[in-house]
Design a protein around this motif. Sequence first.
Motif, short mmCIF file in Angstrom:
data_model
loop_
_atom_site.label_atom_id
_atom_site.label_comp_id
_atom_site.label_asym_id
_atom_site.label_seq_id
_atom_site.Cartn_x
_atom_site.Cartn_y
_atom_site.Cartn_z
N ALA A 43 -6.82 -2.15 -1.82
CA ALA A 43 -6.62 -1.37 -3.04
C ALA A 43 -6.70 -2.26 -4.27
N ALA A 44 -6.12 -3.44 -4.18
CA ALA A 44 -6.14 -4.36 -5.32
C ALA A 44 -7.56 -4.75 -5.68
N ARG A 47 -9.27 -1.84 -7.47
CA ARG A 47 -8.88 -1.75 -8.89
C ARG A 47 -9.64 -2.78 -9.72
N ASP A 48 -9.78 -3.99 -9.19
CA ASP A 48 -10.49 -5.05 -9.92
C ASP A 48 -11.95 -4.69 -10.14
N PHE A 50 -13.21 -1.65 -10.34
CA PHE A 50 -13.39 -0.33 -10.93
C PHE A 50 -13.63 -0.44 -12.42
N ASP A 51 -14.54 0.37 -12.93
CA ASP A 51 -14.72 0.53 -14.36
C ASP A 51 -15.40 1.87 -14.61
N GLU A 66 -1.66 -0.66 -0.02
CA GLU A 66 -1.28 0.52 -0.82
C GLU A 66 -1.91 1.73 -0.17
N VAL A 71 -4.21 5.32 -4.60
CA VAL A 71 -5.46 4.92 -5.25
C VAL A 71 -6.16 6.12 -5.85
N TRP A 74 -4.48 6.97 -9.04
CA TRP A 74 -4.81 5.99 -10.08
C TRP A 74 -6.19 6.24 -10.66
N ILE A 75 -7.16 6.51 -9.80
CA ILE A 75 -8.51 6.80 -10.27
C ILE A 75 -8.52 8.07 -11.11
N ASN A 78 -7.08 7.33 -14.57
CA ASN A 78 -7.78 6.36 -15.41
C ASN A 78 -9.28 6.61 -15.54
N TYR A 79 -9.85 7.27 -14.54
CA TYR A 79 -11.30 7.52 -14.55
C TYR A 79 -11.56 8.95 -14.09
#
Length: 203
Positions: A43-44, A47-48, A50-51, A66, A71, A74-75, A78-79
Motif C-alpha cells: 500500500a505504501a 501511495r508513492d 499515485f498521482d 494495510e 487504500v 484513500w484513492i 484524493n483521486y
Amino acid sequence: MSTSPESGDSQTTVLVLEDEEGLADLYTVWLSDEYSVRTAYTAAEARDKFDQDVDIALIDRRLPDESGDAVLDWISRNYPKCRQAMVTAVNPDIDIVEMPLDDYLVKPIQKDELLKRVRRLDNQRNYEGAVRDLYALTRKRVHLESELSESERSSSEEFAWLETRIEELEQTAAEVNGKFDDRDFLEIVRRLGDDTGGDSYGE
C-alpha cells in the motif's frame, strides 16, 4: 516490474496493487500492450506511485501493510476521478455496497477477463454522473446476487438501499441523457458492461 507513462503520453494509466509479486508482474505484462502500468507490491508503494495521471486502480484486498479497503478509501478521497476495482480471493459480501469501487474481481482471473474488465472501467471514464454511478452499483448488485441467497438479500437493509438507489439512478440517468432516445440510452448502459444484469433495463 513496473512501467511508467512517458511525459505527454495519452495512454490510459493503470496502477496494479498486489502483494504477490509474481501475480502483480503477470497482470502488468497482460495489461502493458494496451495501457501504461504502474506496479506496486505494498500500500505504501502504491501511495508513492499515485498521482492525477492514474486512471484505473486494481487493488488487492489483503495486503501486508494495510487493508485494500483503506487504500480504496484513500484513492476515493484524493483521486475521485480514478476508477477502482478490487481484485481479490475474498468473495464479495454485503459490505461492498458501502465501498467506493466500480467493480469486484475474484481470483483466479484469466487474462481475457482482466482485460475485458479494465476496458470497461476505461470506457466508464467517458461518462459522468448518473450513468457511471449506475454502472458501479449494478456491478455490485450482480456480485451480491451471485453470493447471497434470496432470503439474505430480502432481509438486508443494505441490499434494499442498493436496489432503490439503482432505480433512482436509472431515472436520473435517463433524464440527464434525455437527448438520447430509449434505444440509444440502453446501448450506452450496455456498452459500459454487457454482463451487469442488462435484462433489468428492459427492451
